[in-house]
Scaffold this active site. Structure first.
Site, PDB file in Angstrom:
ATOM      1  N   GLY A 234      78.799  17.806  45.615  1.00 50.94           N
ATOM      2  CA  GLY A 234      78.588  17.689  47.052  1.00 50.94           C
ATOM      3  C   GLY A 234      79.034  16.351  47.583  1.00 50.94           C
ATOM      4  N   THR A 235      79.002  16.219  48.909  1.00 52.16           N
ATOM      5  CA  THR A 235      79.475  15.003  49.543  1.00 52.16           C
ATOM      6  C   THR A 235      78.304  14.219  50.134  1.00 52.16           C
ATOM      7  OG1 THR A 235      81.144  14.128  51.063  1.00 52.16           O
ATOM      8  CG2 THR A 235      79.948  16.100  51.784  1.00 52.16           C
ATOM      9  N   VAL A 236      78.612  13.248  50.978  1.00 54.23           N
ATOM     10  CA  VAL A 236      77.590  12.296  51.435  1.00 54.23           C
ATOM     11  C   VAL A 236      77.070  12.674  52.822  1.00 54.23           C
ATOM     12  CG1 VAL A 236      78.678  10.472  50.106  1.00 54.23           C
ATOM     13  CG2 VAL A 236      79.299  10.774  52.511  1.00 54.23           C
TER      14      VAL A 236
END
Length: 215
Positions: A210-212
């Site tokens: 996943g990303t931020v």
């Protein structure tokens, strides 16, 4: 920062033999009594042990940068955008520099931003060549009638409003190359031609960390 009023509902439940009475009181709280808060997340999923400290330090830097903007300007949007930009510059995160590569070794980034009071939002998807995809998402929100713009159209819009561009090599790290190589080996895709890769059922399976994000 503007002063506004928030309402906290304090509810107490009284159990009286066989009857349940719900009573609620509303208390007025001045926002000046509430300290601002920034929440950061650096991605979900299994994180290798060697990445724990770099991610921790990167998140601390993002919180500090975002909080500084919040104190100086009072703008929540500017604060969360700044925090995410710090994470996008940090190769420890799957965002901006350090983004995971697509199956063919290129960077394709997504980002979104939203302002809760007015419910305005902007997002971009499948863009490459920009240092801060969150800035491109902000452009969509502030300068278009759209919520989501994808690919070449998103890149043209970001370029029009002078979102900083970078070479793809700047976005790619040795770690992201390593992850792609391991993925291709794990799923026996290294020997396939491009069209054969597209037909592989493995592409429909989700994986990754996943990303931020920032709130």
């Amino acid at each position: 920062m503007k002063t506004s009023l928030h309402f906290v509902t304090i509810c107490s439940i009284l159990l009286l033999i066989s009857n349940i009475t719900l009573t609620c009181k509303t208390k007025q709280i001045d926002q000046e009594e509430v300290a601002p808060l920034i929440l950061i997340h650096g991605g979900a999923g299994t994180i290798p042990t060697e990445m724990n400290e770099p991610k921790y330090l990167g998140m601390k830097a993002a919180v500090r940068a975002g909080y500084k903007v919040l104190e100086e300007s009072g703008s929540v949007l500017d604060a969360v955008e700044k925090a995410v930009k710090v994470l996008e510059d940090d190769p420890a995160f799957n965002a901006g520099r350090g983004s995971k590569l697509n199956i063919f070794g290129h960077v394709e980034m997504d980002s979104s931003i939203m302002e809760g009071a007015t419910m305005k939002a902007g997002a971009v998807a499948s863009i490459g060549g920009f240092r801060h995809p969150v800035a491109a998402a902000r452009v969509v929100m502030d300068n278009s009638s759209h919520v989501l713009v994808v690919g070449e159209g998103a890149e043209r819009l970001a370029r029009k409003f002078e979102v900083e561009e970078v070479e793809e090599d700047w976005l790619i790290t040795n770690y992201s190359r390593h992850l792609l190589e391991e993925y291709l080996k794990q799923h026996n895709l290294t020997h396939l031609e491009q069209e054969e890769v597209w037909n592989s059922p493995i592409l429909g399976q989700q994986s990754g960390t996943g990303t931020v994000g920032a709130v």
